[in-house]
Design an enzyme around this catalytic site. Sequence first.
Site, PDB file in Angstrom:
ATOM      1  N   ASP A 159       0.842  -1.203   0.000  1.00  0.00           N
ATOM      2  CA  ASP A 159       0.000   0.000   0.000  1.00  0.00           C
ATOM      3  C   ASP A 159       0.878   1.255   0.000  1.00  0.00           C
ATOM      4  O   ASP A 159       0.604   2.231  -0.695  1.00  0.00           O
ATOM      5  CB  ASP A 159      -0.912  -0.014   1.232  1.00  0.00           C
ATOM      6  CG  ASP A 159      -1.621  -1.344   1.377  1.00  0.00           C
ATOM      7  OD1 ASP A 159      -2.527  -1.616   0.579  1.00  0.00           O
ATOM      8  OD2 ASP A 159      -1.248  -2.136   2.265  1.00  0.00           O
ATOM      9  N   HIS A 187      -4.587  -3.436   6.320  1.00  0.00           N
ATOM     10  CA  HIS A 187      -4.400  -3.698   4.881  1.00  0.00           C
ATOM     11  C   HIS A 187      -5.769  -4.088   4.322  1.00  0.00           C
ATOM     12  O   HIS A 187      -6.091  -5.255   4.142  1.00  0.00           O
ATOM     13  CB  HIS A 187      -3.385  -4.819   4.662  1.00  0.00           C
ATOM     14  CG  HIS A 187      -3.277  -5.224   3.220  1.00  0.00           C
ATOM     15  ND1 HIS A 187      -2.849  -4.374   2.230  1.00  0.00           N
ATOM     16  CD2 HIS A 187      -3.569  -6.390   2.586  1.00  0.00           C
ATOM     17  CE1 HIS A 187      -2.883  -4.990   1.058  1.00  0.00           C
ATOM     18  NE2 HIS A 187      -3.322  -6.217   1.251  1.00  0.00           N
TER      19      HIS A 187
HETATM   20  P1  NAD Z   1      -1.916 -18.569  -4.305  1.00  0.00           P
HETATM   21  O1  NAD Z   1      -3.239 -19.241  -4.162  1.00  0.00           O
HETATM   22  O2  NAD Z   1      -1.302 -18.454  -5.668  1.00  0.00           O
HETATM   23  O3  NAD Z   1      -0.843 -19.289  -3.376  1.00  0.00           O
HETATM   24  C1  NAD Z   1      -1.113 -19.597  -2.064  1.00  0.00           C
HETATM   25  C2  NAD Z   1      -0.368 -20.885  -1.754  1.00  0.00           C
HETATM   26  O4  NAD Z   1      -0.506 -21.150  -0.373  1.00  0.00           O
HETATM   27  C3  NAD Z   1      -0.924 -22.099  -2.515  1.00  0.00           C
HETATM   28  O5  NAD Z   1       0.128 -22.725  -3.225  1.00  0.00           O
HETATM   29  C4  NAD Z   1      -1.475 -22.996  -1.404  1.00  0.00           C
HETATM   30  O6  NAD Z   1      -1.297 -24.379  -1.677  1.00  0.00           O
HETATM   31  C5  NAD Z   1      -0.607 -22.543  -0.223  1.00  0.00           C
HETATM   32  N1  NAD Z   1      -1.198 -22.831   1.085  1.00  0.00           N
HETATM   33  C6  NAD Z   1      -2.498 -22.833   1.448  1.00  0.00           C
HETATM   34  N2  NAD Z   1      -2.631 -23.210   2.738  1.00  0.00           N
HETATM   35  C7  NAD Z   1      -1.381 -23.417   3.208  1.00  0.00           C
HETATM   36  C8  NAD Z   1      -0.856 -23.837   4.448  1.00  0.00           C
HETATM   37  N3  NAD Z   1      -1.656 -24.104   5.485  1.00  0.00           N
HETATM   38  N4  NAD Z   1       0.482 -23.954   4.584  1.00  0.00           N
HETATM   39  C9  NAD Z   1       1.303 -23.707   3.540  1.00  0.00           C
HETATM   40  N5  NAD Z   1       0.864 -23.319   2.320  1.00  0.00           N
HETATM   41  C10 NAD Z   1      -0.458 -23.175   2.155  1.00  0.00           C
HETATM   42  O7  NAD Z   1      -2.067 -17.128  -3.628  1.00  0.00           O
HETATM   43  P2  NAD Z   1      -1.082 -15.878  -3.729  1.00  0.00           P
HETATM   44  O8  NAD Z   1      -1.509 -15.021  -4.878  1.00  0.00           O
HETATM   45  O9  NAD Z   1       0.321 -16.314  -3.643  1.00  0.00           O
HETATM   46  O10 NAD Z   1      -1.524 -15.080  -2.406  1.00  0.00           O
HETATM   47  C11 NAD Z   1      -1.269 -15.607  -1.127  1.00  0.00           C
HETATM   48  C12 NAD Z   1      -1.929 -14.731  -0.068  1.00  0.00           C
HETATM   49  O11 NAD Z   1      -1.336 -13.427  -0.052  1.00  0.00           O
HETATM   50  C13 NAD Z   1      -3.429 -14.493  -0.280  1.00  0.00           C
HETATM   51  O12 NAD Z   1      -4.104 -14.576   0.982  1.00  0.00           O
HETATM   52  C14 NAD Z   1      -3.487 -13.089  -0.816  1.00  0.00           C
HETATM   53  O13 NAD Z   1      -4.733 -12.465  -0.564  1.00  0.00           O
HETATM   54  C15 NAD Z   1      -2.373 -12.438  -0.005  1.00  0.00           C
HETATM   55  N6  NAD Z   1      -1.831 -11.164  -0.507  1.00  0.00           N
HETATM   56  C16 NAD Z   1      -1.500 -10.217   0.420  1.00  0.00           C
HETATM   57  C17 NAD Z   1      -0.953  -9.010   0.005  1.00  0.00           C
HETATM   58  C18 NAD Z   1      -0.593  -7.932   1.012  1.00  0.00           C
HETATM   59  O14 NAD Z   1      -0.271  -6.820   0.576  1.00  0.00           O
HETATM   60  N7  NAD Z   1      -0.610  -8.165   2.312  1.00  0.00           N
HETATM   61  C19 NAD Z   1      -0.731  -8.781  -1.359  1.00  0.00           C
HETATM   62  C20 NAD Z   1      -1.078  -9.777  -2.267  1.00  0.00           C
HETATM   63  C21 NAD Z   1      -1.639 -10.979  -1.839  1.00  0.00           C
HETATM   64  C1  LMR Z   2      -3.493  -6.660  -2.611  1.00  0.00           C
HETATM   65  O1  LMR Z   2      -3.580  -5.637  -1.933  1.00  0.00           O
HETATM   66  O2  LMR Z   2      -3.202  -6.637  -3.821  1.00  0.00           O
HETATM   67  C2  LMR Z   2      -3.683  -7.995  -1.942  1.00  0.00           C
HETATM   68  O3  LMR Z   2      -4.050  -7.832  -0.617  1.00  0.00           O
HETATM   69  C3  LMR Z   2      -4.618  -8.879  -2.675  1.00  0.00           C
HETATM   70  C4  LMR Z   2      -6.056  -8.419  -2.526  1.00  0.00           C
HETATM   71  O4  LMR Z   2      -6.891  -9.247  -2.173  1.00  0.00           O
HETATM   72  O5  LMR Z   2      -6.331  -7.241  -2.780  1.00  0.00           O
END
Ligand code: NAD
Ligand code: LMR
Length: 326
Positions: A159, A187
């Site tokens: 952000d 967030h």
């Molecule tokens: P994704 O679905 O591509 O990958 C997530 C992975 O986590 C998968 O491979 C899944 O098998 C694995 N997983 C699920 N449960 C698990 C567990 N208990 N232990 C270990 N691994 C596990 O998703 P992504 O695009 O990589 O996003 C991951 C997370 O990050 C999501 O919750 C998304 O919303 C979040 N995210 C946060 C931010 C932020 O700014 N804070 C930004 C982007 C995404």
């Molecule tokens: C983001 O900010 O891009 C991540 O938290 C993914 C989402 O769900 O928005």
Amino acid sequence: MKNPVRVAVTGAAGQISYSLLFRIASGDMLGKDQPVILQLLEITPAMDALRGVVMELEDCAFPLLAGTVISDKPEEAFADADYALLVGARPRGPGMERKDLLEANAAIFSVQGKALNAVASRQVKVLVVGNPANTNALIAQRNAPDLDPRNFTAMTRLDHNRALAQLAGKTGAATTDIRQMIIWGNHSATQYPDISQASVKGDAAAGLVPREWYETDFIPTVQQRGAAIIKARGASSAASAASSAIDHIRDWALGTPDGDWVSMAVPSDGSYGIEEGLIYSFPVTCKNGDYSIVQGLEIDAFSRQRMTVTEQELREERDGVAHLLP
Ligand code: NAD
Ligand code: LMR
């Protein structure tokens, strides 16, 4: 060369990790003189995919990659970890808010908090990326009573970087010309991106952009950027999230630049009247592997109102997972 440090990453076969792991192994996170051992956690059905990622890591022949461990057991992946990047969790789809993921994801962080408590380095630094990141970090922290509670943080650096990019675009400046941006709170769509302290090439940012643009364009654009990416890409942000995770840990471990600060969601110590214990995004400076919340900023009525709204949302999320908070 330094001794290797152990970096645990969960969700290691997912989208974010597909960018993140290669940047960690290349030295972008902890420095070009710091070897790393990657300890990668996935769920059992994703272990084959994870093996493929590890083959690609090997094929990069990274000089700093001193070893790789893969596991579907948190106690193996977190053993002696110096850093833990908790990425593995379900992402949201179109039309969802991040807190809609609480039910699906919260239990993951209770299990992983317990495992970190049992086997990680006593100094482990934890970054939660999986959404809803602030409340998941709270769950992990509260399930790890023997670790330093201050070392549980959540990611609002994405952000922060989005806010820098929007302000740079509007003022025709480079992101590196901007200092002292702030993301306050959660967030989520209630976060408060605040330019009241920011400067662009030394001039107060608030004097360079119309107030109306700030209130009706900048703030909602930053708040809604994650949803805009999901709509456009059909999947949530991945490379930019990985890059911000690198920035978060790098600055925490190696320090923030003189005269600037970054945004990190950290356990509130009551600063700015925010309820103690909530994982709330503040402006912080980092030095010698530790962070400090920037003190003494003036908070006007506009800011206070927004800071309170996002604090209230974090209280509600916390109350919704009370059963997971020992
Ligand atoms: P994704 O679905 O591509 O990958 C997530 C992975 O986590 C998968 O491979 C899944 O098998 C694995 N997983 C699920 N449960 C698990 C567990 N208990 N232990 C270990 N691994 C596990 O998703 P992504 O695009 O990589 O996003 C991951 C997370 O990050 C999501 O919750 C998304 O919303 C979040 N995210 C946060 C931010 C932020 O700014 N804070 C930004 C982007 C995404
Ligand atoms: C983001 O900010 O891009 C991540 O938290 C993914 C989402 O769900 O928005």
